[in-house]
Design a protein around this motif. Structure first.
Motif, PDB file in Angstrom:
ATOM      1  N   VAL A 103       0.415   7.760  -0.775  1.00 13.23           N
ATOM      2  CA  VAL A 103      -0.801   7.125  -1.439  1.00 13.23           C
ATOM      3  C   VAL A 103      -0.734   5.597  -1.255  1.00 13.23           C
ATOM      4  N   GLY A 104      -0.203   5.289   0.024  1.00 15.73           N
ATOM      5  CA  GLY A 104      -0.258   3.835   0.437  1.00 15.73           C
ATOM      6  C   GLY A 104       0.593   2.698   0.248  1.00 15.73           C
ATOM      7  N   TYR A 105       1.707   3.302  -0.011  1.00 12.12           N
ATOM      8  CA  TYR A 105       2.797   2.305  -0.367  1.00 12.12           C
ATOM      9  C   TYR A 105       4.203   2.802   0.547  1.00 12.12           C
ATOM     10  N   PRO A 106       4.249   2.030   1.693  1.00 14.54           N
ATOM     11  CA  PRO A 106       5.210   2.103   2.560  1.00 14.54           C
ATOM     12  C   PRO A 106       6.834   1.822   1.861  1.00 14.54           C
ATOM     13  N   ASP A 107       6.622   0.813   0.730  1.00 13.19           N
ATOM     14  CA  ASP A 107       7.842   0.467   0.032  1.00 13.19           C
ATOM     15  C   ASP A 107       7.857   1.093  -1.152  1.00 13.19           C
ATOM     16  N   SER A 108       8.751   2.120  -1.234  1.00 14.42           N
ATOM     17  CA  SER A 108       8.936   2.968  -2.553  1.00 14.42           C
ATOM     18  C   SER A 108       9.264   2.103  -3.758  1.00 14.42           C
ATOM     19  N   PHE A 109      10.119   1.121  -3.629  1.00 15.63           N
ATOM     20  CA  PHE A 109      10.707   0.274  -4.649  1.00 15.63           C
ATOM     21  C   PHE A 109       9.256  -0.363  -5.337  1.00 15.63           C
ATOM     22  N   TYR A 110       8.579  -0.737  -4.310  1.00 18.65           N
ATOM     23  CA  TYR A 110       7.192  -1.686  -4.791  1.00 18.65           C
ATOM     24  C   TYR A 110       6.393  -0.485  -5.493  1.00 18.65           C
ATOM     25  N   PHE A 111       6.349   0.799  -4.877  1.00 23.54           N
ATOM     26  CA  PHE A 111       5.531   1.801  -5.487  1.00 23.54           C
ATOM     27  C   PHE A 111       5.895   2.044  -7.052  1.00 23.54           C
ATOM     28  N   ALA A 112       7.473   2.164  -7.196  1.00 21.06           N
ATOM     29  CA  ALA A 112       7.859   2.403  -8.484  1.00 21.06           C
ATOM     30  C   ALA A 112       7.548   1.498  -9.508  1.00 21.06           C
ATOM     31  N   ARG A 113       7.772   0.168  -9.310  1.00 20.70           N
ATOM     32  CA  ARG A 113       7.215  -1.020 -10.154  1.00 20.70           C
ATOM     33  C   ARG A 113       5.910  -0.982 -10.349  1.00 20.70           C
ATOM     34  N   GLN A 114       4.982  -0.629  -9.299  1.00 16.75           N
ATOM     35  CA  GLN A 114       3.685  -0.455  -9.732  1.00 16.75           C
ATOM     36  C   GLN A 114       3.322   0.599 -10.721  1.00 16.75           C
ATOM     37  N   PHE A 115       4.059   1.599 -10.412  1.00 17.73           N
ATOM     38  CA  PHE A 115       3.722   2.900 -11.367  1.00 17.73           C
ATOM     39  C   PHE A 115       4.150   2.609 -12.690  1.00 17.73           C
ATOM     40  N   LYS A 116       5.498   2.149 -12.838  1.00 14.11           N
ATOM     41  CA  LYS A 116       5.714   1.844 -14.145  1.00 14.11           C
ATOM     42  C   LYS A 116       5.143   0.817 -15.058  1.00 14.11           C
ATOM     43  N   LYS A 117       4.537  -0.167 -14.074  1.00 15.77           N
ATOM     44  CA  LYS A 117       3.759  -1.094 -14.742  1.00 15.77           C
ATOM     45  C   LYS A 117       2.460  -0.610 -15.380  1.00 15.77           C
ATOM     46  N   ILE A 118       1.993   0.510 -14.935  1.00 15.96           N
ATOM     47  CA  ILE A 118       0.751   1.370 -15.260  1.00 15.96           C
ATOM     48  C   ILE A 118       0.974   2.428 -16.512  1.00 15.96           C
ATOM     49  N   HIS A 119       2.065   3.063 -16.147  1.00 15.84           N
ATOM     50  CA  HIS A 119       2.362   4.222 -16.942  1.00 15.84           C
ATOM     51  C   HIS A 119       3.437   4.087 -17.973  1.00 15.84           C
ATOM     52  N   GLY A 120       4.344   2.937 -17.855  1.00 13.27           N
ATOM     53  CA  GLY A 120       5.140   2.832 -18.848  1.00 13.27           C
ATOM     54  C   GLY A 120       6.453   3.573 -18.501  1.00 13.27           C
ATOM     55  N   VAL A 121       6.584   4.561 -17.435  1.00 12.08           N
ATOM     56  CA  VAL A 121       7.652   5.224 -17.056  1.00 12.08           C
ATOM     57  C   VAL A 121       8.098   4.992 -15.642  1.00 12.08           C
ATOM     58  N   THR A 122       8.852   5.319 -14.957  1.00 13.13           N
ATOM     59  CA  THR A 122       9.104   5.237 -13.640  1.00 13.13           C
ATOM     60  C   THR A 122       8.634   6.706 -13.186  1.00 13.13           C
TER      61      THR A 122
END
Length: 302
Positions: free
Chosen positions: A273-292
């Motif tokens: 989905v366009g995030y080569p950095d999985s840690f950054y992806f996880a942070r963005q995901f949690k920011k939107i969804h409230g969970v990892t």
């Protein structure tokens, strides 16, 4: 007699015929039944108060200086006409829909040379005004052109069919549901009286088909031959989100789908989905969804 082009909303120098056309269909719900329906438990959102079909409605029109409590929705399937609000006068062509918010003076009428054929309804309810405001359907923007008018007209035909059946709660609920569907379709459409929406539709489609790519506002603006600031303002107005935030929402929607239906690793999904950095992806995901992402996958769904 037709309304003179120089007639303004505050004047009433010409006679308009509200109804009475060969082949017309029209249903008006008794107002005591309207009030009863809106006070029943579970039926307070919206009720269709009037609806109809006017073919080749020569001289048809209304001028309401005193506002009414209903939203007026008219789909022009043939011919042409016009409408007026306090914001000015707007031409109405075949394929366009007029939405006149409740509580505001307005006028409308058929074209003198090529009178319109209309499907129409009026609806009342406490949630209509706030819904229209959120949807950007205002007296300053009362005419929209859906990409496909057929589904809208099909729903308006369904409204009339249910209203013609009887005034039982079952029929009124069905008619109200179809009318609400019309309003939500028109709200979801990024359709306007000008061509600006076409530019944004092309941009939206480009973003959707390039979800993995890094997209910039200047890049999209150049494709549309617009300045970056103009394009960014136009995009946010039509879509409701800035470009990059909209792309993030699309990426996260795809990520949720992959988390739900595949066993791919978090890193693999992030890359897809366009995030080569999985840690950054996880942070963005949690920011939107409230969970990892992992916590989201472990939730029970369905």
């Amino acid at each position: 007699m037709y309304l003179d082009n120089s007639t303004t909303l505050g004047q009433n120098r010409a006679v308009l015929i509200p109804d009475g056309f060969p082949g017309q269909r029209m249903l008006v719900l008794p107002r005591p039944r309207v009030r009863e329906f809106l006070h029943q438990e579970g039926t307070t959102r919206l009720v269709v108060t009037d609806c109809g079909y006017f073919p080749e409605a020569e001289s048809h029109g209304r001028r309401r200086i005193a506002p009414i409590a209903q939203v007026v929705v008219m789909a022009c399937v043939e011919g042409a006409g016009w409408c007026e609000t306090e914001a000015g006068r707007f031409p109405v062509q075949q394929g366009q829909v007029v939405i006149l918010p409740p509580g505001q003076p307005h006028a409308y009428g058929a074209d003198a040379v090529d009178p319109w054929t209309l499907w129409w309804f009026h609806a009342s309810g406490p949630e209509i005004e706030p819904f229209l405001r959120v949807a950007g359907i205002t007296a300053g923007n009362p005419v929209r052109r859906p990409r496909d008018l057929y589904p809208v007209v099909s729903l308006m035909s369904e409204v009339l069919q249910w209203m013609e059946r009887d005034s039982t709660t079952t029929s009124l609920v069905a008619a109200s549901g179809a009318a609400w569907h019309v309003l939500t379709r028109l709200a979801a459409e990024r359709a306007r009286s000008d061509d600006s929406g076409d530019v944004i539709e092309h941009a939206v489609e480009y973003i959707r088909t390039h979800i993995v790519d890094r997209i910039t506002v200047p890049e999209l603006a150049a494709m549309a031959s617009l300045s970056s600031s103009h394009f960014a303002a136009l995009f946010k107005r039509e879509v409701g989100y800035p470009v990059l935030q909209y792309q993030t929402l699309l990426r996260m929607a795809r990520a949720r789908e992959l988390l739900d239906v595949t066993s791919a690793t978090i890193a693999a999904i992030a890359a897809e989905v366009g995030y080569p950095d999985s840690f950054y992806f996880a942070r963005q995901f949690k920011k939107i969804h409230g969970v990892t992402p992992r916590e989201y996958r472990d939730q029970h769904k369905g």
